[in-house]
Design an enzyme around this catalytic site. Structure first.
Site, PDB file in Angstrom:
ATOM      1  N   GLY A   3       0.840  -1.203   0.000  1.00  0.00           N
ATOM      2  CA  GLY A   3       0.000   0.000   0.000  1.00  0.00           C
ATOM      3  C   GLY A   3       0.875   1.252   0.000  1.00  0.00           C
ATOM      4  O   GLY A   3       0.693   2.159  -0.820  1.00  0.00           O
ATOM      5  N   HIS A   4       1.851   1.283   0.926  1.00  0.00           N
ATOM      6  CA  HIS A   4       2.779   2.420   0.964  1.00  0.00           C
ATOM      7  C   HIS A   4       3.582   2.496  -0.335  1.00  0.00           C
ATOM      8  O   HIS A   4       3.800   3.576  -0.888  1.00  0.00           O
ATOM      9  CB  HIS A   4       3.764   2.280   2.126  1.00  0.00           C
ATOM     10  CG  HIS A   4       3.138   2.170   3.486  1.00  0.00           C
ATOM     11  ND1 HIS A   4       3.132   1.005   4.216  1.00  0.00           N
ATOM     12  CD2 HIS A   4       2.501   3.097   4.254  1.00  0.00           C
ATOM     13  CE1 HIS A   4       2.541   1.218   5.379  1.00  0.00           C
ATOM     14  NE2 HIS A   4       2.132   2.465   5.435  1.00  0.00           N
TER      15      HIS A   4
HETATM   16  P1  AMP Z   1       0.274   4.553   7.730  1.00  0.00           P
HETATM   17  O1  AMP Z   1       1.721   4.132   7.717  1.00  0.00           O
HETATM   18  O2  AMP Z   1      -0.655   3.462   8.094  1.00  0.00           O
HETATM   19  O3  AMP Z   1       0.071   5.840   8.495  1.00  0.00           O
HETATM   20  O4  AMP Z   1      -0.091   4.902   6.222  1.00  0.00           O
HETATM   21  C1  AMP Z   1       0.649   5.833   5.477  1.00  0.00           C
HETATM   22  C2  AMP Z   1      -0.092   6.136   4.199  1.00  0.00           C
HETATM   23  O5  AMP Z   1      -0.245   4.932   3.443  1.00  0.00           O
HETATM   24  C3  AMP Z   1      -1.509   6.656   4.450  1.00  0.00           C
HETATM   25  O6  AMP Z   1      -1.801   7.687   3.513  1.00  0.00           O
HETATM   26  C4  AMP Z   1      -2.357   5.445   4.208  1.00  0.00           C
HETATM   27  O7  AMP Z   1      -3.670   5.744   3.804  1.00  0.00           O
HETATM   28  C5  AMP Z   1      -1.586   4.763   3.111  1.00  0.00           C
HETATM   29  N1  AMP Z   1      -1.959   3.338   3.060  1.00  0.00           N
HETATM   30  C6  AMP Z   1      -1.964   2.462   4.103  1.00  0.00           C
HETATM   31  N2  AMP Z   1      -2.443   1.261   3.722  1.00  0.00           N
HETATM   32  C7  AMP Z   1      -2.752   1.384   2.403  1.00  0.00           C
HETATM   33  C8  AMP Z   1      -3.317   0.496   1.437  1.00  0.00           C
HETATM   34  N3  AMP Z   1      -3.652  -0.758   1.735  1.00  0.00           N
HETATM   35  N4  AMP Z   1      -3.513   0.962   0.191  1.00  0.00           N
HETATM   36  C9  AMP Z   1      -3.187   2.256  -0.129  1.00  0.00           C
HETATM   37  N5  AMP Z   1      -2.652   3.134   0.734  1.00  0.00           N
HETATM   38  C10 AMP Z   1      -2.441   2.720   1.986  1.00  0.00           C
END
Ligand code: AMP
Length: 281
Positions: A37-38
């Site tokens: 995702g990241h």
């Molecule tokens: P986090 O590390 O969980 O704070 O996420 C960092 C960024 O990655 C945020 O903008 C999330 O929305 C994005 N993100 C996390 N999981 C996914 C995913 N499965 N698909 C797309 N973007 C994601």
């Protein structure tokens, strides 16, 4: 290997220089434990900008009491490798003391949006998110910043904050990256045991069900939510925090599906809280 920068001063200097040299800066704020995702956000930034910065910072301000701040997964060495693989140039990995030195008392807040959906279950969470994101925007001064639709409410709030506070940047929201069974990728998925991991697919199943119902002509959100609840309740270990169908910009509940709506869901599987959503039209 991507370069690693740990201080605010060095990070600001790097971005300032990059801009003077005519580069465009793409920025992806994360809490690390990176996954596909990241990586999808980093790849998109690589295509659209010439300097790609990824911040890795588990932000204590956005965890409420009793949440998983201390056990949140951390893997800086692995993350640095993944950032480079996806085409990132720099990892910004400051310490807590670097971003919140002694005496730090300022917070960013917003009316309305932060109280919807997750806000009820995570009081103060979005204040913490806005505060760190605003700080990071000031430090990095990106041209484009990339967020995931996975955290839909966060993306809407950040978009609003950037507009309201005149940050000269574009907020891009990228699609949710999923596992083969539909589970949205998340750093927290690593907390799930094998049985829980299987159970966790119920979030996606319920969202697909909502999409199918709308396609078949159902317009009553109460009825759709009823069916989604039933789908989740089939899984013994699942506890629903909320299932809402909301307007895409205000995040307020809608009664009838008309135009674009967002089905948003938060479910606890054991101790792990998972969120997911689908834009339905
Ligand atoms: P986090 O590390 O969980 O704070 O996420 C960092 C960024 O990655 C945020 O903008 C999330 O929305 C994005 N993100 C996390 N999981 C996914 C995913 N499965 N698909 C797309 N973007 C994601």
């Amino acid at each position: 290997m991507a370069d690693v920068i740990k201080t605010v001063e060095e990070m600001s200097m790097y971005c300032h220089k990059a801009k003077l040299q005519g580069h465009t800066v793409g920025f992806i704020p994360t809490m690390g434990a990176l996954h596909e995702g990241h990586m999808s956000l980093i790849r998109q930034a690589r295509v659209e900008t010439s300097r790609v910065i990824v911040s890795i910072f588990v932000n204590p301000l956005q965890f409420t009491i009793g949440e998983d701040y201390n056990r949140y997964p951390r893997n800086l060495t692995g993350d640095i490798r993944l950032v480079a693989m996806a085409g990132g140039d720099v990892v910004f990995a400051p310490s807590v003391g670097e971003l919140y030195p002694k005496g730090f008392i300022t917070r960013i807040d917003q009316d309305g949006l932060p109280e919807q959906l997750c806000g009820e279950f995570r009081p103060g969470h979005f204040r913490g998110v806005m505060t760190i994101v605003a700080k990071l925007f000031h430090i990095v001064q990106p041209d484009i910043t990339y967020f995931g639709q996975k955290d839909y409410q966060q993306a809407v709030i950040v978009h609003r904050m950037a507009a309201d506070l005149n940050f000269p940047l574009k907020v891009k929201v990228m699609p949710i990256v999923r596992e083969p069974d539909g589970l949205a990728m998340s750093s927290r998925n690593s907390f799930l045991g094998p049985k829980q991991r299987k159970d966790a697919a119920c979030l996606y199943r319920s969202l697909r069900l909502a999409e199918r119902l709308v396609r078949d002509g159902e317009r009553s959100t109460a009825k759709i939510i009823g069916h989604m609840r039933k789908e989740i309740r089939r899984v013994k270990g699942a506890r629903i925090d909320y299932i809402n169908i909301v307007a895409p910009e205000t995040l307020t509940d809608v009664k009838e599906v008309c135009g674009k709506v967002v089905a948003a869901i938060a479910v606890r599987i054991g101790k792990t809280r998972l969120i997911d959503n689908a834009i339905i039209s």
